[in-house]
Each structure stands twice: as C-alpha cells, then as structure tokens.
Design a protein around this motif. Structure first.
Motif, short mmCIF file in Angstrom:
data_model
loop_
_atom_site.label_atom_id
_atom_site.label_comp_id
_atom_site.label_asym_id
_atom_site.label_seq_id
_atom_site.Cartn_x
_atom_site.Cartn_y
_atom_site.Cartn_z
N MET A 162 0.83 -1.21 0.00
CA MET A 162 0.00 0.00 0.00
C MET A 162 0.86 1.26 0.00
O MET A 162 0.54 2.24 -0.68
N ASN A 163 1.93 1.25 0.75
CA ASN A 163 2.83 2.41 0.78
C ASN A 163 3.50 2.62 -0.57
O ASN A 163 3.63 3.76 -1.04
N ARG A 164 3.90 1.54 -1.19
CA ARG A 164 4.61 1.65 -2.47
C ARG A 164 3.71 2.21 -3.57
O ARG A 164 4.15 3.05 -4.37
N PHE A 165 2.45 1.77 -3.59
CA PHE A 165 1.55 2.18 -4.67
C PHE A 165 0.55 3.25 -4.23
O PHE A 165 -0.43 3.51 -4.92
N LYS A 166 0.79 3.84 -3.05
CA LYS A 166 -0.01 4.98 -2.57
C LYS A 166 -1.50 4.65 -2.51
O LYS A 166 -2.35 5.41 -3.00
N VAL A 167 -1.81 3.53 -1.91
CA VAL A 167 -3.21 3.14 -1.70
C VAL A 167 -3.64 3.62 -0.32
O VAL A 167 -3.06 3.20 0.69
N SER A 168 -4.62 4.50 -0.27
CA SER A 168 -5.06 5.10 1.00
C SER A 168 -6.57 5.00 1.11
O SER A 168 -7.30 5.91 0.71
N PRO A 169 -7.08 3.90 1.66
CA PRO A 169 -8.54 3.71 1.76
C PRO A 169 -9.19 4.71 2.71
O PRO A 169 -8.54 5.28 3.60
N LYS A 170 -10.47 4.92 2.50
CA LYS A 170 -11.30 5.66 3.46
C LYS A 170 -11.94 4.62 4.37
O LYS A 170 -12.79 3.84 3.93
N TYR A 171 -11.54 4.61 5.63
CA TYR A 171 -12.02 3.61 6.56
C TYR A 171 -13.34 4.04 7.22
O TYR A 171 -13.74 5.20 7.13
N ASN A 172 -13.98 3.08 7.87
CA ASN A 172 -15.25 3.33 8.57
C ASN A 172 -16.32 3.87 7.62
O ASN A 172 -17.12 4.72 7.98
N ARG A 173 -16.32 3.36 6.38
CA ARG A 173 -17.32 3.74 5.39
C ARG A 173 -18.12 2.49 5.01
O ARG A 173 -17.62 1.63 4.29
N SER A 174 -19.32 2.39 5.51
CA SER A 174 -20.18 1.24 5.23
C SER A 174 -21.15 1.60 4.11
O SER A 174 -22.01 2.48 4.27
N ILE A 175 -21.00 0.96 2.97
CA ILE A 175 -21.85 1.28 1.82
C ILE A 175 -23.27 0.80 2.09
O ILE A 175 -23.50 -0.37 2.41
N GLU A 176 -24.22 1.71 1.93
CA GLU A 176 -25.62 1.38 2.17
C GLU A 176 -26.39 1.17 0.88
O GLU A 176 -27.38 0.43 0.86
N SER A 177 -25.96 1.80 -0.20
CA SER A 177 -26.62 1.58 -1.49
C SER A 177 -25.71 2.02 -2.62
O SER A 177 -24.87 2.91 -2.46
N ALA A 178 -25.89 1.36 -3.76
CA ALA A 178 -25.20 1.75 -4.99
C ALA A 178 -26.19 1.55 -6.13
O ALA A 178 -26.56 0.41 -6.44
N THR A 179 -26.62 2.64 -6.73
CA THR A 179 -27.64 2.58 -7.78
C THR A 179 -27.12 3.24 -9.05
O THR A 179 -26.34 4.19 -8.99
N TYR A 180 -27.58 2.72 -10.17
CA TYR A 180 -27.14 3.25 -11.47
C TYR A 180 -28.19 4.18 -12.04
O TYR A 180 -29.38 3.86 -12.08
#
Length: 470
Positions: A180-198
């Motif tokens: 993660m450090n090498r490829f600069k991956v920085s997640p947003k934690y404590n994010r629970s997805i409640e819906s994903a609509t198109y």
C-alpha cells in the motif's frame, strides 16, 4: 473609472472561488492515491460556502467595489456565472472519471494499486477501521498461506526473497502494508456502503456510504464501480436447536486466536474446511480435548501433493493430473473412512471449479485424527446447555464451540442494478474468463473463487479495461 477596471473588481470573488474549488479538485486528483478526496456533497457545499462568503465580503465592504458602467457589470456577471458553471462542469467530469472500489482487502488494494499505476483516480471505501481486516483482526495466530508465495503475490510486487515459501500471517500483513505504501493506496475507513444505484440518465453510479464514526451519509458519483468485498465477508453461524442455551464459549473462527486458553478443556470445532482443520490442530497442540464435525466427504492433500498437482497441470490433461493427485493422496493418507472421513467422487480441482470448495491442505490434523487425538463427529442435531447431541445419537459435554462455518456475502443488500453480475450468494455469475465484467461500468474482483492469484488477475484486467475506456 473604466469598464476594464470595473470588470477586474467584479472578477475578484470569482477568482477566489476558482482558486478554492479548482485547487481542491487539482489537489484531490494530483495524487493518484486520492487521500484527501471529499465526497460530492462536500465539494458542492464548498462552492456554495465560497460564493456566500464573497457576497458577505461585498456587503461588509471588505472587497472594494469600484463604480462601473452598467453595461460592463452585466457583462462581467455573465463571465462570473460562466466561470462557476465551468468549474462545476470540470469538477463533475473529474468525479465521473473516478473509480469507486468497495472493500480494502487484498482484492481492493490490488485494484487500487493497478489503477494508480495507470494514473486513474480512485477511492477505496472500507467499512472496518483498517485494511484487510480478516487478516489483521479476524484470523488466528498460526494462520499462513496454504499455497506457495509465488501463487499469492499481488500485481507488480513479489514477496521478499527472505519470506518463507508459505507466508505466515505476520509477514503477509507486513507485505500488504509495504504494498500500500509503495503504490499509494489510501482507503477511506469506517465507510459502510448502504446503497449503490445506477442512473440511466447520467450514466453514472451513485454510491451512498455511512461514516460509522459520525453517522453521516456520504455520496459518491462515479462512472466505474468495482466490488472487491471478497469471498469472506460476514461470518456465518448456522441455526442449531438449543444453541442459545449453551453455557460455554460460542465463537466464530474469526474470533479465535489460539488454543492457549482452552488447555485441558473440551472443545468442539464445527466445520472441516482449512480453517476448521487448522483450529482443531491448534487446540489439540495446546492440550485441549478436541472434536471436529465432518458432515460431508472432503479431499485432504498435503502441501507437496497440492504443489505437484499445480505443476502437472501445465503439462498433462486435466483429468490425468487430477487422477494422479487423488492416487497420491490415497497412498499418503490411507483409508480414513474408519475415522469418519471419506473422499468425494469428484476430484479436488473439479470441486474447486464447480463449487468453489477448496481441498483441505493438511498441516498435521490428519495424523492426529488417525491416532484418535482428534475425534471426528457427524452433524449436530441439538444442544442443551453443555451437552451436544449428534446424528449418530451420541451426546458429549463441551466447554466451548468454535464455528468454522464460513461466511455470507452482503453485497446484494446494497448493490442495486447489478446487471446479473453476481449470484444470490454474492459470487460472480459470469463464466471465466470474463467473470469480472458487468454492465454499466460495474466490475467485481476476487469473487470467482480463485484465491489471491485470481484477485491479482482480475485487478489487472479491470484496470486495463477502464483505461481503454478513458
């Protein structure tokens, strides 16, 4: 005062807005890791707040207003409006190019890394407070990869040469951290997805995630959505008559750490996959009287036989390779039917491809089963306080029950309009090799029951495909 001077005075607040919003957008997208990326609603609020602040400054006289010809002011107002609209349009375009990744396990991390290498902005949303939570928080101490490290590497970064062939939990977490450090991956934690609509009109996905710390709902608008929630999502414990009355410890394998606290106690392990077998071995090694429930036929292979099978697969027909593997396993482990374990009719690799059922890689459990140190029992019929009754009519007293009964996936609860990408269990419904590709910019990684190697291939395919669309 000339019209040109008046125009400059009127442009001042617009320049402030342009600097604040454009600067924020550029800062957010300049670093591919998207560390400081804000949700859409926050960016819109920033625009409105900045405009409101400029208006207040005018009213309070903080920004000097020079008299101007009426015609000049009107012309500049149009320019101000056009600039604001251009800013919003540019910001929305950037947002639509954003890739949202659901899950910060190895699959999500690998996908983000591949996108970063292609300079494609992305956000990783993780409901837990850390990356790869199954490894970092919800696994037992003696866990290690069951396949050689070359088969478990994430894209573009091999394991260190000093790592053992079968990487232990501690080293694997270290590898993920360095990755993660090498490829600069920085997640947003404590994010629970409640819906994903198109949205068919805008051709974008609207993802709503709850910040589990502030309880606020954040909205993300994106052209591309990648489901990387993994095969192991929500711990599953089956309903058993009387389980609620059990007086001892009841825990899922994700809560088990080691057998140290169960020395000289009687413990039942429910589930005979790799986790169940290894937990039973660990309990026995720590001096617990250990039993394990085995309801169905299973394949047991040694690491060496498994590795030989993967090697032979490169040179021999599939059926011949599998026949050799089964023959070697029968020779190595012998007939274990008298110990309560039988082999399925279908071979181990056939079962993996058809049902996603991985063969048990033996680390010493089989020897203890054959010696009687670990007792094999059939399915449970009921539980009453500390007594557990089994299908063979026998009852035994236990101090603890460990359920190594797998997981359920909750993706279908929040993912709408998936275009027939996933089945009811949350796995990819599409056939290999296009199992990762859905409709309308929807993709899945690590949901084809192909382990870490499959996740790595999926991550690269998805990233390259998205790049071809931009």
């Amino acid at each position: 005062m000339t019209t040109r001077q008046s125009a400059r005075a009127d442009v001042v607040p617009t320049s402030i807005v342009t600097t604040s919003v454009t600067g924020a957008v550029e800062a957010a997208f300049s670093e591919v890791g998207m560390v400081d990326m804000l949700p859409i609603q926050n960016d819109e609020e920033a625009v409105h707040k900045s405009l409101k602040k400029d208006k207040e400054h005018r009213q309070e006289g903080r920004l000097k207003k020079t008299p101007a010809k009426k015609r000049g002011r009107k012309k500049n107002s149009v320019r101000t409006l056009e600039n604001s609209e251009c800013i919003r349009a540019a910001m929305n375009q950037k947002m639509s190019e954003l890739v949202i990744i659901a899950g910060a396990g190895p699959s999500g991390i690998a996908t983000a890394a591949c996108l970063n290498l292609l300079s494609i902005p992305n956000i990783v949303l993780e409901r837990e407070d850390c990356y790869a939570p199954l490894w970092t928080k919800k696994s037992y101490d003696r866990l290690q990869l069951h396949l050689p490290k070359q088969s478990c590497e994430l894209p573009n970064m091999p394991f260190p040469a000093a790592y053992p062939k079968y990487v232990p939990k501690r080293e694997f977490i270290e590898y993920l951290d360095n990755y993660m450090n090498r490829f600069k991956v920085s997640p947003k934690y404590n994010r629970s997805i409640e819906s994903a609509t198109y949205d068919e009109l805008t051709k974008t996905w609207l993802v709503k995630a709850r910040n589990t710390i502030t309880q606020e709902i954040e909205e993300y608008k994106t052209r591309f959505l990648v489901v990387a929630t993994g095969e192991t999502c929500d711990p599953f414990i089956p309903e058993i008559e009387g389980l609620h009355s059990f007086k001892g410890d009841v825990l899922h394998s994700t809560q088990y750490k080691s057998g140290a606290k169960y020395m000289n106690k009687s413990v039942l392990v429910v589930g005979c996959g790799n986790s169940g077998m290894e937990i039973a071995l660990d309990l026995s090694n720590f001096g617990a009287t250990t039993s394990i429930v085995v309801r169905n036929p299973i394949h047991i292979l040694s690491k060496e036989i498994m590795q030989l099978g993967l090697f032979l697969f490169k040179y021999l027909p599939f059926n011949l390779m599998e026949s050799i593997v089964v023959m070697l396993a029968n020779f190595w482990f012998g007939d274990m039917s008298k110990n309560g374990i039988t082999r399925p009719v279908e071979g181990p690799f056939t079962q993996k491809m058809k049902f996603g059922k991985f063969p048990v890689i033996d680390l010493g459990t089989a020897k203890k089963i054959k010696s009687g140190e670990i007792q094999v029992l059939p399915g449970i019929t009921s539980i009453k306080e500390e007594e557990v009754t089994f299908l063979n009519g026998c009852s035994y007293h236990f101090d603890a029950i460990v359920f190594a009964t797998g997981f359920q996936r909750s993706t279908n609860k929040w993912l709408k309009d998936d275009g027939d990408l996933l089945d009811e269990d949350g796995f990819s419904k599409q056939r290999f090799p296009n199992h990762w590709k859905g409709m309308n910019g929807l993709y899945c990684v690590g949901l084809a029951r192909r382990g870490l190697y499959g996740s790595s291939i999926d991550a690269q395919n998805i990233s390259n495909y998205i790049k071809s669309l931009l």
